[in-house]
Design a protein around this motif. Structure first.
Motif, PDB file in Angstrom:
ATOM      1  N   UNK A   1       0.760  -1.301  -0.095  1.00  0.00           N
ATOM      2  CA  UNK A   1      -0.030   0.036   0.123  1.00  0.00           C
ATOM      3  C   UNK A   1       0.784   1.115   0.107  1.00  0.00           C
ATOM      4  N   UNK A   2       1.828   1.340   0.725  1.00  0.00           N
ATOM      5  CA  UNK A   2       3.043   2.402   0.741  1.00  0.00           C
ATOM      6  C   UNK A   2       3.538   2.789  -0.770  1.00  0.00           C
ATOM      7  N   UNK A   3       4.121   1.483  -1.244  1.00  0.00           N
ATOM      8  CA  UNK A   3       4.460   1.699  -2.601  1.00  0.00           C
ATOM      9  C   UNK A   3       3.450   2.224  -3.595  1.00  0.00           C
ATOM     10  N   UNK A   4       2.336   1.644  -3.541  1.00  0.00           N
ATOM     11  CA  UNK A   4       1.242   2.175  -4.443  1.00  0.00           C
ATOM     12  C   UNK A   4       0.948   3.703  -4.342  1.00  0.00           C
ATOM     13  N   UNK A   5       1.052   4.177  -2.990  1.00  0.00           N
ATOM     14  CA  UNK A   5       0.658   5.696  -2.680  1.00  0.00           C
ATOM     15  C   UNK A   5       1.769   6.310  -3.045  1.00  0.00           C
ATOM     16  N   UNK A   6       3.023   5.878  -2.893  1.00  0.00           N
ATOM     17  CA  UNK A   6       4.266   6.476  -3.230  1.00  0.00           C
ATOM     18  C   UNK A   6       4.396   7.495  -4.244  1.00  0.00           C
ATOM     19  N   UNK A   7       4.103   7.032  -5.529  1.00  0.00           N
ATOM     20  CA  UNK A   7       4.245   7.767  -6.736  1.00  0.00           C
ATOM     21  C   UNK A   7       3.648   9.273  -6.577  1.00  0.00           C
ATOM     22  N   UNK A   8       2.349   9.544  -6.390  1.00  0.00           N
ATOM     23  CA  UNK A   8       1.831  10.672  -6.207  1.00  0.00           C
ATOM     24  C   UNK A   8       2.513  11.448  -5.054  1.00  0.00           C
ATOM     25  N   UNK A   9       2.623  10.800  -3.674  1.00  0.00           N
ATOM     26  CA  UNK A   9       3.238  11.539  -2.766  1.00  0.00           C
ATOM     27  C   UNK A   9       4.700  12.283  -3.053  1.00  0.00           C
ATOM     28  N   UNK A  10       5.392  11.058  -3.554  1.00  0.00           N
ATOM     29  CA  UNK A  10       6.625  11.492  -4.106  1.00  0.00           C
ATOM     30  C   UNK A  10       6.617  12.888  -5.062  1.00  0.00           C
ATOM     31  N   UNK A  11       5.746  12.749  -6.088  1.00  0.00           N
ATOM     32  CA  UNK A  11       5.872  13.852  -7.003  1.00  0.00           C
ATOM     33  C   UNK A  11       5.202  15.342  -6.017  1.00  0.00           C
ATOM     34  N   UNK A  12       4.350  15.001  -5.045  1.00  0.00           N
ATOM     35  CA  UNK A  12       4.009  16.229  -4.427  1.00  0.00           C
ATOM     36  C   UNK A  12       5.019  16.834  -3.431  1.00  0.00           C
ATOM     37  N   UNK A  13       5.734  15.948  -2.635  1.00  0.00           N
ATOM     38  CA  UNK A  13       6.410  16.139  -1.765  1.00  0.00           C
ATOM     39  C   UNK A  13       8.001  15.973  -1.633  1.00  0.00           C
TER      40      UNK A  13
END
Length: 398
Positions: free
Chosen positions: A258-270
């Motif tokens: 779940x953390x890896x799936x959420x990671x792409x938009x979170x890395x792009x944002x933060x």
């Protein structure tokens, strides 16, 4: 674009298969210990076989990939991983520590070489797609580990022997290799400029290689300690039965996915650094709960936080290692080698501590390595253009 999407899907499948294979075995380590009638530290020494094989594979991977290409290395490597797992499974069936260790060494050797090749192929694919999807590739590895842990729990519940179970894994991986091989793009990461043997070795003198390696080392131990010891920790440290322990391991893997799936938009944002620090903090809190609180429900909560915390360190480390696309093959291999020292030293170290202190207290060492990763997280910051903005071209490199 269609070819690029097929290529992406093939790399997804390879990551899935690699996770599925090892987790199918790891979920049944308590059974292996009991079948072989060995102690926790003896199991740790057996697991040293996969670590030694992995280090040997990683240390030669950049040269093998440069000579044979990613397509050949990936498609053959996953099959050899399956062969090693089958040997290990039949070693447990035969009550033979020697056969188990041989299987683990073969698995580790093939895994080390294939790991670098599949990360390079994934890195090149994310450049072609112009989107930083490396965490999603690693999410598919996690999908595979969740499925593998479930398959291991099913084998435990039904009494399926580890030999037959690992043979099924080998057949499945072999079939997948045949399907994905024509969809993989050959040697995509290597630019036209030839990087010779001496130049590939020069990355070992670069301080950034070692700093990224330290980051990956800490997060590899955070993830790897759970892969190796979480099921047994839940049995010995929190009084779970073997099926419950296998399901706790599946919870860890689900949270990491779940953390890896959420990671792409979170890395792009933060950005990479902020996400490394956030997930590292989650891992630290989860480990403390598992170690300190003597309650099964709290242990499961801690396991979930531990999984979330372990989710992004390794894929972000691989991305940072390949920011310089020309030297990506060499630096990814070097960083992976440093990171895999965790898998070399981790099993016997934690096994020794677990035998003498208990596995719960042994996890304090893992917490210390999480703090190491937090201390070196700034090295993963995205490259900047002359204007100071993030470099889009660099961000999509692995």
């Amino acid at each position: 674009m269609r070819e690029t999407v097929r290529w992406r899907n093939a790399v997804f499948a390879v990551f899935f298969a690699m996770g599925f294979g090892f987790a199918s075995l790891a979920a049944r380590f308590p059974t292996a210990r009991d079948a072989l009638d060995i102690s926790v530290d003896q199991l740790g020494l057996a697991l040293l076989g996969i670590s030694i094989g992995s280090i040997a594979g990683l240390s030669t991977a950049s040269h093998v990939v440069a000579r044979l290409g990613t397509r050949a290395v990936v498609s053959v490597g996953v099959v050899v991983v399956g062969v090693g797992l089958a040997i290990a499974g039949w070693g447990v069936e035969a009550r033979s520590m020697a056969v188990l260790v041989v299987g683990l060494v073969v698995t580790g050797l093939a895994n080390g070489i294939t790991d670098v090749a599949m990360n390079l192929s994934g890195a090149a694919n994310e450049r072609a797609l112009a989107k930083p999807i490396m965490p999603i590739f690693h999410a598919f590895f996690s999908f595979g580990t969740v499925a593998g842990a479930g398959f291991g729990a099913l084998g435990e519940a039904t009494g399926l022997g580890m030999g037959p179970q690992m043979t099924i894994v080998l057949v499945a991986i072999g079939a997948l290799s045949v399907v994905v091989r024509p969809r993989l793009v050959e040697q995509p990461i290597q630019p036209e400029d030839h990087v010779g043997f001496r130049e590939r070795l020069s990355v070992w003198t670069d301080a950034r290689t070692w700093l990224i390696g330290g980051l990956v080392l800490g997060m590899a131990l955070t993830e790897g300690s759970a892969n190796d010891w979480l099921a047994l920790l839940m049995v010995d440290g929190h009084d779970f039965d073997p099926v419950g322990a296998a399901l706790a391991f599946a919870l860890f893997l689900t949270a990491m996915t779940a953390g890896r799936l959420a990671g792409v938009p979170l890395i792009e944002r933060f950005g990479r650094v902020a996400m490394l620090r956030a997930t590292g903090a989650l891992a630290a809190v989860g480990l403390v709960l598992v170690i300190v609180v003597d309650d099964q429900v709290v242990a499961l909560v801690g396991t979930a936080l531990w999984g979330l915390g372990a989710s992004l360190g390794f894929p972000i480390g691989m991305s940072a290692a390949a920011d310089d696309a020309r030297m990506a093959t060499a630096r990814v291999g070097a960083v992976a080698t440093i990171g895999y020292v965790a898998f070399l030293a981790g099993p016997p170290m934690l096994g020794f501590l677990g035998e003498h202190l208990g596995l719960r207290d042994a996890m304090w060492v893992v917490l210390a390595f999480v703090l190491l990763s937090l201390a070196t997280s700034a090295v993963a910051r995205e490259p900047r253009t002359a204007s100071g903005a993030p470099d889009p071209a660099a961000e999509v490199r692995p």
